[in-house]
Design a protein around this motif. Sequence first.
Motif, PDB file in Angstrom:
ATOM      1  N   ALA A 168       0.830  -1.210   0.000  1.00 42.87           N
ATOM      2  CA  ALA A 168       0.000   0.000   0.000  1.00 42.87           C
ATOM      3  C   ALA A 168       0.863   1.259   0.000  1.00 42.87           C
ATOM      4  O   ALA A 168       0.573   2.220  -0.721  1.00 42.87           O
ATOM      5  CB  ALA A 168      -0.933  -0.008   1.208  1.00 42.87           C
ATOM      6  N   LEU A 169       1.935   1.268   0.780  1.00 44.59           N
ATOM      7  CA  LEU A 169       2.813   2.437   0.827  1.00 44.59           C
ATOM      8  C   LEU A 169       3.526   2.645  -0.510  1.00 44.59           C
ATOM      9  O   LEU A 169       3.741   3.790  -0.932  1.00 44.59           O
ATOM     10  CB  LEU A 169       3.833   2.290   1.956  1.00 44.59           C
ATOM     11  N   GLU A 170       3.891   1.563  -1.183  1.00 46.25           N
ATOM     12  CA  GLU A 170       4.521   1.699  -2.501  1.00 46.25           C
ATOM     13  C   GLU A 170       3.565   2.373  -3.489  1.00 46.25           C
ATOM     14  O   GLU A 170       3.956   3.270  -4.246  1.00 46.25           O
ATOM     15  CB  GLU A 170       4.934   0.326  -3.024  1.00 46.25           C
ATOM     16  N   ILE A 171       2.299   1.946  -3.496  1.00 49.94           N
ATOM     17  CA  ILE A 171       1.318   2.516  -4.431  1.00 49.94           C
ATOM     18  C   ILE A 171       1.033   3.975  -4.086  1.00 49.94           C
ATOM     19  O   ILE A 171       0.963   4.840  -4.971  1.00 49.94           O
ATOM     20  CB  ILE A 171       0.023   1.685  -4.401  1.00 49.94           C
ATOM     21  N   VAL A 172       0.876   4.270  -2.804  1.00 46.87           N
ATOM     22  CA  VAL A 172       0.580   5.642  -2.385  1.00 46.87           C
ATOM     23  C   VAL A 172       1.739   6.572  -2.726  1.00 46.87           C
ATOM     24  O   VAL A 172       1.536   7.709  -3.183  1.00 46.87           O
ATOM     25  CB  VAL A 172       0.260   5.680  -0.874  1.00 46.87           C
ATOM     26  N   LYS A 173       2.955   6.110  -2.522  1.00 45.99           N
ATOM     27  CA  LYS A 173       4.129   6.935  -2.849  1.00 45.99           C
ATOM     28  C   LYS A 173       4.176   7.259  -4.334  1.00 45.99           C
ATOM     29  O   LYS A 173       4.428   8.411  -4.735  1.00 45.99           O
ATOM     30  CB  LYS A 173       5.400   6.204  -2.422  1.00 45.99           C
ATOM     31  N   GLU A 174       3.904   6.256  -5.176  1.00 41.30           N
ATOM     32  CA  GLU A 174       3.901   6.487  -6.629  1.00 41.30           C
ATOM     33  C   GLU A 174       2.781   7.440  -7.020  1.00 41.30           C
ATOM     34  O   GLU A 174       2.979   8.341  -7.850  1.00 41.30           O
ATOM     35  CB  GLU A 174       3.732   5.154  -7.350  1.00 41.30           C
ATOM     36  N   ALA A 175       1.592   7.278  -6.418  1.00 43.91           N
ATOM     37  CA  ALA A 175       0.472   8.164  -6.729  1.00 43.91           C
ATOM     38  C   ALA A 175       0.773   9.594  -6.285  1.00 43.91           C
ATOM     39  O   ALA A 175       0.393  10.558  -6.964  1.00 43.91           O
ATOM     40  CB  ALA A 175      -0.797   7.653  -6.054  1.00 43.91           C
ATOM     41  N   TRP A 176       1.467   9.760  -5.163  1.00 48.25           N
ATOM     42  CA  TRP A 176       1.816  11.098  -4.679  1.00 48.25           C
ATOM     43  C   TRP A 176       2.764  11.797  -5.658  1.00 48.25           C
ATOM     44  O   TRP A 176       2.651  13.000  -5.883  1.00 48.25           O
ATOM     45  CB  TRP A 176       2.460  10.994  -3.307  1.00 48.25           C
ATOM     46  N   GLN A 177       3.691  11.063  -6.215  1.00 47.41           N
ATOM     47  CA  GLN A 177       4.628  11.657  -7.177  1.00 47.41           C
ATOM     48  C   GLN A 177       3.907  12.148  -8.423  1.00 47.41           C
ATOM     49  O   GLN A 177       4.334  13.124  -9.060  1.00 47.41           O
ATOM     50  CB  GLN A 177       5.702  10.635  -7.549  1.00 47.41           C
ATOM     51  N   ARG A 178       2.793  11.507  -8.779  1.00 43.72           N
ATOM     52  CA  ARG A 178       2.023  11.932  -9.937  1.00 43.72           C
ATOM     53  C   ARG A 178       1.051  13.057  -9.596  1.00 43.72           C
ATOM     54  O   ARG A 178       0.872  14.000 -10.384  1.00 43.72           O
ATOM     55  CB  ARG A 178       1.233  10.748 -10.515  1.00 43.72           C
ATOM     56  N   LYS A 179       0.413  12.972  -8.429  1.00 44.16           N
ATOM     57  CA  LYS A 179      -0.634  13.940  -8.091  1.00 44.16           C
ATOM     58  C   LYS A 179      -0.704  14.080  -6.574  1.00 44.16           C
ATOM     59  O   LYS A 179      -1.448  13.368  -5.911  1.00 44.16           O
ATOM     60  CB  LYS A 179      -1.985  13.478  -8.650  1.00 44.16           C
TER      61      LYS A 179
END
Length: 658
Positions: free
Chosen positions: A140-151
């Motif tokens: 979950a933290l991996e996905i959230v980190k990637e999503a934060w970098q995009r938006k």
Amino acid sequence: MEGRVEPLTQQGIAEDLWQVCRKCLEPDPADRYNTARELETDLRSWLAGAPVSVRRLSPTEKLRRVVRRNPMVTALSLTTALALVLALAAVVVADRRVLNYERERGQMAGRLAEERLHTARLAQVELLLSSQRPGQRTKALEIVKEAWQRKPEPGLRELAVRALTLGDFVQQEGPTVLPRRFSLPPGPKEVVSLNGQRRARLRPSDDDGDLVQIVNPAGNEETLLKLDGKLLAMTWNTEGDQLVLACTAMRTYRWRAGSTEMENRLRPRDSATIGFVWHPGGRHIACVAADGVLWIWDLDRADDVIAESLGAVVDPLPEWKSEGRELAWQDANGARRQMNVVLPTGVRVLRRQSDGLRRENFSTIAVDARREQVLWSTGNGVQLWEPAVGRQRQVAPKSGREWMGARFTAEGIQTCGWNSGLRGLTDAELASGGALPDRPGVSPYVGAVLMAGSENGWLALLQGPLQRFAVVKPGTKGARPLPQPLPYSVTLNHDGTRAATSSFQNPGVVIWDISGPGMSARKLQELAEVEPAASLTFSPDGSRLLTVSNHRGAVWNVTSGELIANLGAGESFNQGAWLPDGRTVVVQNGRGAQFYSAADGNLLARLPHPAPLAGDEHVAMAVDSRKNWIAEQLEDSSVILWDWDELQRELTQLGMWE
């Protein structure tokens, strides 16, 4: 002279003379010499070598003469040329519009695809966070980190914090273990604590539930525990003051020294527990079930934080390694296995263990990071929680049905209720296990309830019979009344020199100066709050005031009365507080706490519920004055304790906080 004119050539004729002759022979009389004298003058000038009045025609003059001689043809030509230019321009504009449309359409399609991907990622995170399966937190933290970098957006911080509040297993690679049949072992007959101070003995019983006798160091019976089934396992902690037990009814229990009853884990598991291994920190237990599931029991939450099927029962029991960061065991094939264990970060949850700890109608909570204690009111009295040692007890019972408030002071705690009056305990009395007696008070403040306090010992009380606020200090004679009609909320600044009050029915907030001599209060300022303010809090330096009403929060300049920032317009809040840095405010509604910038009112982050259950509305909140500890009380009188410093460090490592 009109008609066709033969062209005049310039061969062998001087330039100026040729121009004079040309002018004489112009087809249009208007272009010829007006008089013979003009012609004579030019001829004499040429003979004398002087300039003549006529020269070669410029392109502009030639065009003018053509237009004058052929107006219809010229007009038609110009119209045709203009039409061609306009048609070409229209084609170019239309083509550009088509290109812009295609580009915008492509961009919109890209944005929609990105939004769908973003939504799909968030849905995947939600599924992971609710799965209670190994890898949930890490993935979950991996996905959230990637999503934060995009938006980047505050909602992603909330998901990150939710992930951080979960436990996780990261199993190291190993051979597959096939399940095998397993029969429940008989329970132990007797276990002795590691320090030899207590013993737990199995006693015969006439029904299906076993009895366990606790024997104290003197050899006498301390208590007798009744189980719901046959005993399967029991284990003491290192200190010998806590015992965990399991029975065939698929229930697990905890008994603590000084108690006559056991605490049940909130939800029974699908399989009976057959072994316990205490974590070195003393707050978690690795539990092995008969179906081969390994689960981590959080004693404060009274629930498991993560579970994993090992494929077969672990026998012998696993061991904690690396100071509680790893579990090692031997599988059914005899191979040594181990996994990393990640415990919840930045949060502690104390679940209500007794129906007697019902919610108080007037909910108050206080937190002191220096003492590592939380104080809050329940339906049957004031409770004290010491997270560092995992202990919770009642320190001030209620006298009948009364409202009661409690606060930390420099010397200990103070409580005040309608019937019990103003009472307190020192730190030394608390450390020795002291508690206030269960009898009405005799202080002059019977009929009052404690609402707020300052760091130097001043307390703000609501005096019920007089319907007024009063500021008092234990050990100091007299009280300073605050003449606020229909009193609703009150707060004091850090040194007790100023107070702020609000009315139950009328909008507006009044700032009072209570530093002068005598017992009177002087009105300094009235803030133009548009609704009755349910919560008031001074900033750490006392220059600003946070007000929380039914539909918004607001930050005000205390001196000028100017509104600095609106917070969460349209949202319903019940309480607010300042972080120690004075730049961030925390407001709470029924769903939890939210962080806002005190300068511009921008939403920074939300604190999710780390372990939601039915009826978990948030009803009270407090922030420590020196450290970013945030305590929240739930509707069922459970407590959540956040360490925002620890969570900020984790968010910073993820690149989601500056």
